[in-house]
Design an enzyme around this catalytic site. Structure first.
Site, mmCIF file in Angstrom:
data_model
loop_
_atom_site.group_PDB
_atom_site.id
_atom_site.type_symbol
_atom_site.label_atom_id
_atom_site.label_comp_id
_atom_site.label_asym_id
_atom_site.label_seq_id
_atom_site.Cartn_x
_atom_site.Cartn_y
_atom_site.Cartn_z
ATOM 1 N N HIS A 202 0.789 -1.234 0.000
ATOM 2 C CA HIS A 202 0.000 0.000 0.000
ATOM 3 C C HIS A 202 0.823 1.288 0.000
ATOM 4 C CE1 HIS A 202 -0.120 0.248 4.712
ATOM 5 N NE2 HIS A 202 1.034 -0.217 4.270
ATOM 6 N N HIS A 203 2.159 1.200 0.021
ATOM 7 C CA HIS A 203 2.975 2.416 -0.045
ATOM 8 C C HIS A 203 3.337 2.806 -1.481
ATOM 9 C CE1 HIS A 203 3.261 2.531 4.227
ATOM 10 N NE2 HIS A 203 3.970 1.425 4.328
ATOM 11 N N ALA A 204 3.196 1.897 -2.433
ATOM 12 C CA ALA A 204 3.573 2.202 -3.816
ATOM 13 C C ALA A 204 2.504 3.050 -4.489
ATOM 14 C CB ALA A 204 3.777 0.912 -4.603
#
Length: 473
Positions: A202-204
């Site tokens: 979920h950080h990309a």
């Protein structure tokens, strides 16, 4: 959920204040008890599926390594290549890159799975599929430059490896996780539930990766699911239109082909059909084009991302804002004092719950109950819930810095699944996401065993869920 709240909830950058506890714990408990006592034939996850079994097989053929799974297989997606190993260098990062195999091994050992043949095997997401969200420049860098992989994984020694080896041992497994997430969302829409034993990066975002997350598998999966459902509904409309009397075919085909939120396309179908001959086939063809095009543009399924990883899901938020996706809703509960502290991405969160370091079970679970209660009141009823179930909330996790026990994680996951089934009445696709404590894999396995037992997800397998292991808290 309140149908009338849908329009207001579509506005971006809406912040919802969530109380510390649900407004009526007794009423919530009573509702849960009543739902649990209901007839399993009408209250199970199969009852919340959005499409018929097999309806999405053609749309996911490129991501399923074998024939589309039949009823003897579970909607649990896993590939041995999820596990990353490169000469021990991966152990320099606290993330256990081999935890996925440990989870599956434990589920088999404890009888939760009858055998590995019950699992669904994904294929890697190709660069062409990744381009649905990610920029050409970023895809070139992640596939050709070691430094970009080093930035994402935070492992400087990787810079010394040949790029081909790095692609094989690091980037390709990450693409396999993406394929698994996409496939799990499709299976959830057909079965009512699915688990990707991996994923949750979920950080990309479109033009960058970070925090061990090279690709935004969540938004990629959502966009793929919308197109798949639109295509399936359009195909059903084409069949209905061909079978209907010619005078009624246009309206029937347009209505049947329209996914949630595509009323405008439906309204235009009869007129468009008249211009090309007024036949049922013409209406079906128009409906197919309109539905698939609208889904690709962000319409179609309303999707709620429940992100309970200890870190803010900033990549998903950034991509939601960049794509202007008014049908993607985010409930994000995270430690507000740690990475990534991305204020710009917070504008995408519909229900934001920031926790303090050290938050323990009682406060954590009460705030989650309150957030879910709020979601039921102010957000539209979702067509799909994507649950990012990070175990970095565990006490002792070196990066999450929260204080939730192993038993608390098991209770958390059951709470979310029960809410999806009994309140939201929506399919759930669960992703494993982060988790850096030594016992993370054991806690995940215990939680999945509990879910399988409580919701009878694999009839005939292990009847009782094992107790959750101690998290050392």
């Amino acid at each position: 959920m309140e149908p009338g709240a849908e329009t207001a909830a579509c506005a971006p950058a809406r912040y919802v204040t969530v109380p510390d506890a649900p407004s009526s714990p007794a009423a919530a408990a009573a509702a849960t008890a009543a739902a649990t006592a209901a007839d399993p034939a009408t209250s199970g996850f199969g009852a919340v599926a959005r499409v018929a079994p097999g309806a999405l097989a053609a749309s996911y053929a490129d991501l399923c390594a074998a024939a589309w799974p039949g009823p003897e297989q579970l909607p649990v997606v896993y590939h041995p290549n999820y596990n990353i190993s490169f000469f021990g260098i991966e152990k320099l990062h606290p993330f256990d890159a081999g935890k996925f195999a440990k989870v599956v091994k434990t589920l088999n050992r404890d009888g939760v799975l009858r055998s590995d043949t019950q699992l669904v095997t994904p294929r890697e997401a190709t660069p062409e599929l990744l381009a649905d969200v990610h920029t050409a420049d970023y895809l070139h860098r992640i596939h050709n430059h070691n430094f970009t992989v080093v930035q994402v994984t935070e492992l400087a020694p990787l810079a010394m490896l040949p790029n081909k080896l790095l692609q094989w041992r690091v980037v390709a497994p990450m693409r396999m996780h993406v394929g698994g997430t996409m496939l799990a969302m499709g299976l959830a829409l057909e079965r009512g539930w699915a688990v990707n034993v991996g994923g949750g990066m979920h950080h990309a975002s479109a033009d960058r990766g970070m925090g061990w997350c090279p690709f935004d598998d969540i938004v990629l999966g959502v966009r793929r699911a919308r197109r798949a459902v639109a295509t399936a509904e359009a195909a059903a409309a084409a069949g209905a239109g061909a079978a209907a009397p010619e005078g009624a075919g246009a309206a029937a085909a347009a209505g049947a082909a329209t996914p949630a939120g595509q009323a405008d396309a439906a309204a235009g179908a009869p007129a468009a059909a008249a211009q090309v001959g007024g036949t049922a086939a013409a209406a079906a063809a128009f409906a197919t084009t309109a539905a698939v095009g609208a889904a690709a543009a962000g319409g179609g399924l309303k999707v709620l991302v429940i992100d309970l990883d200890a870190h803010q899901g900033n990549g998903v938020g950034r991509d939601k804002l960049a794509l202007g996706d008014g049908q993607l809703y985010i409930l994000d509960m995270y430690n507000g004092g740690i990475f990534p502290r991305d204020d710009e991405a917070k504008a995408a969160i519909d229900i934001k719950v920031e926790l303090k370091s050290g938050t323990e079970d009682d406060v954590y679970l009460n705030r989650l109950r309150a957030a879910l209660e709020r979601a039921a009141l102010v957000l539209p009823r979702p067509d799909l819930v994507v649950y990012n179930a990070g175990t970095d909330v565990l006490a002792g996790d070196p990066l999450g810095r929260l204080g939730v026990s192993a038993a608390g994680v098991v209770e958390r996951d059951e709470l979310v699944w029960r809410w999806c089934r009994d309140v939201a009445r929506a399919p759930i696709a669960m992703l494993l996401s982060g988790g850096y404590a030594r016992d993370s894999a054991a806690v995940i396995a215990a939680s999945l065993a509990n879910l399988f037992a409580k919701f009878d997800l694999n009839p005939g397998a292990a009847a009782a869920a094992p107790a959750a292991p101690s998290s050392g808290a």
